[in-house]
Scaffold this motif. Structure first.
Motif, short mmCIF file in Angstrom:
data_model
loop_
_atom_site.label_atom_id
_atom_site.label_comp_id
_atom_site.label_asym_id
_atom_site.label_seq_id
_atom_site.Cartn_x
_atom_site.Cartn_y
_atom_site.Cartn_z
N UNK A 39 3.33 4.01 -0.44
CA UNK A 39 2.22 4.60 0.10
C UNK A 39 1.65 3.89 1.06
N UNK A 40 1.27 4.53 2.22
CA UNK A 40 0.66 3.82 3.34
C UNK A 40 1.52 3.00 4.07
N UNK A 41 2.83 3.33 4.16
CA UNK A 41 3.85 2.60 4.88
C UNK A 41 4.29 3.29 6.04
N UNK A 59 1.44 1.10 -8.20
CA UNK A 59 0.54 2.22 -8.04
C UNK A 59 -0.83 1.83 -8.80
N UNK A 60 -1.07 0.60 -9.49
CA UNK A 60 -2.00 0.29 -10.30
C UNK A 60 -2.04 -1.14 -10.33
N UNK A 170 -5.86 0.63 0.58
CA UNK A 170 -6.58 0.13 -0.22
C UNK A 170 -6.31 0.21 -1.68
N UNK A 171 -6.68 -0.72 -2.61
CA UNK A 171 -6.73 -0.64 -4.00
C UNK A 171 -8.29 -0.11 -4.20
N UNK A 187 -3.56 2.44 -6.09
CA UNK A 187 -3.17 2.18 -4.83
C UNK A 187 -3.62 3.50 -4.00
N UNK A 188 -4.22 3.27 -2.91
CA UNK A 188 -4.31 4.14 -1.80
C UNK A 188 -5.75 4.98 -2.13
N UNK A 189 -6.66 4.36 -2.81
CA UNK A 189 -7.78 4.67 -3.24
C UNK A 189 -9.03 3.76 -2.67
N UNK A 190 -9.91 4.12 -2.07
CA UNK A 190 -11.13 3.39 -1.50
C UNK A 190 -11.88 3.16 -2.79
N UNK A 191 -12.21 1.66 -2.89
CA UNK A 191 -13.31 1.31 -3.75
C UNK A 191 -14.54 1.60 -3.78
N UNK A 192 -15.22 1.92 -4.79
CA UNK A 192 -16.53 2.33 -4.85
C UNK A 192 -17.23 1.00 -5.29
N UNK A 193 -17.84 0.06 -4.47
CA UNK A 193 -18.38 -1.20 -5.01
C UNK A 193 -19.48 -0.93 -6.05
#
Length: 239
Positions: A39-41, A59-60, A170-171, A187-193
């Motif tokens: 993913x993202x490649x 993936x995780x 992103x992770x 993987x591929x998920x924007x982190x919610x800080x």
């Protein structure tokens, strides 16, 4: 039934239960990162005929909430019909994801890091035979108070061409768990800080939420123009 026999049976049951728990724990740990993904490649420069280079990431991953430590497996593959020749894999961290070590690889000098990255390692791959892959154990930290990305370019040995690049991808998680021992990131998920209190997102910049809409739009346009200028000025920049 004698007390001795009852003690023996009980001991056997405890041993069997303990063995089962150990097996289940090991299996869960082995499968913790889930399937590998590209993913993202994307392909960049054209590879030699018969060579098809890609990378994958889990993936995780799981981040220890105390130490911020995490383990990532980075894999480079040749799905073509011919050997790759001399290539190298770069493992580069961005934002809250910092690459601390990659087994068998050398750290990239700060001056040679891709623009915006905070860390990176170069992994020489003398030759990757057709249909083969090579995996690298990546030790990293992830600051859950920030977003975090990783990038995997596959280049010629001299770095003049980039055949494939995964990322910066992103992770992250949309459901932070600051009070748990560890936080799983996808993987591929924007982190919610997570803010210092665990229930408030951190603010960046003075009065960011009060910035007028017009000023915000102008800032974004200026940033976009600067990014376009940079990409035109350095067409071979990876990540």
């Amino acid at each position: 039934m004698s007390s001795r026999r009852m003690t023996t049976i009980a001991g056997s049951l405890v041993t069997a239960s303990f063995s089962t728990v150990m097996i289940l724990s090991f299996t869960a740990s082995a499968d913790d990162q889930g399937p590998a993904s590209s993913k993202g490649g994307k392909a960049v420069d054209e590879a030699p005929a018969g060579v098809k280079l890609t990378t994958t990431l889990p993936e995780k991953i799981s981040v220890d909430n105390s130490s911020k430590a995490t383990d990532i497996t980075a894999t480079v593959k040749n799905d073509g019909s011919k050997d790759s020749g001399k290539i190298r894999l770069l493992v580069v961290g961005f934002d809250g994801l910092t690459v601390k070590n990659v087994q068998g690889c050398s750290p990239i000098d700060k001056k040679d890091l891709p623009e915006g990255s905070n860390s990176g390692f170069a992994c020489p791959v003398d030759n990757l035979a057709a249909g083969k892959s090579k995996s690298y154990a990546v030790d990293a930290t992830f600051d859950l108070g920030k977003t975090g990305k990783i990038c995997l370019p596959v280049q010629t040995g001299d770095g003049k061409k980039t055949f494939w690049q995964q990322g910066p991808v992103p992770f992250g998680t949309a459901n932070p768990s600051p009070n748990a021992p560890a936080t799983p990131l996808l993987l591929g998920t924007d982190n919610t800080p997570v803010g210092p209190g665990g229930d408030e997102l951190p603010k960046t910049g003075v009065g960011r939420d009060l910035l007028p809409l017009g000023a915000a739009g102008a800032s974004l346009m200026a940033a976009g123009a600067a990014g376009l200028w940079w990409s035109q000025r350095r067409p071979r920049t990876v990540c």
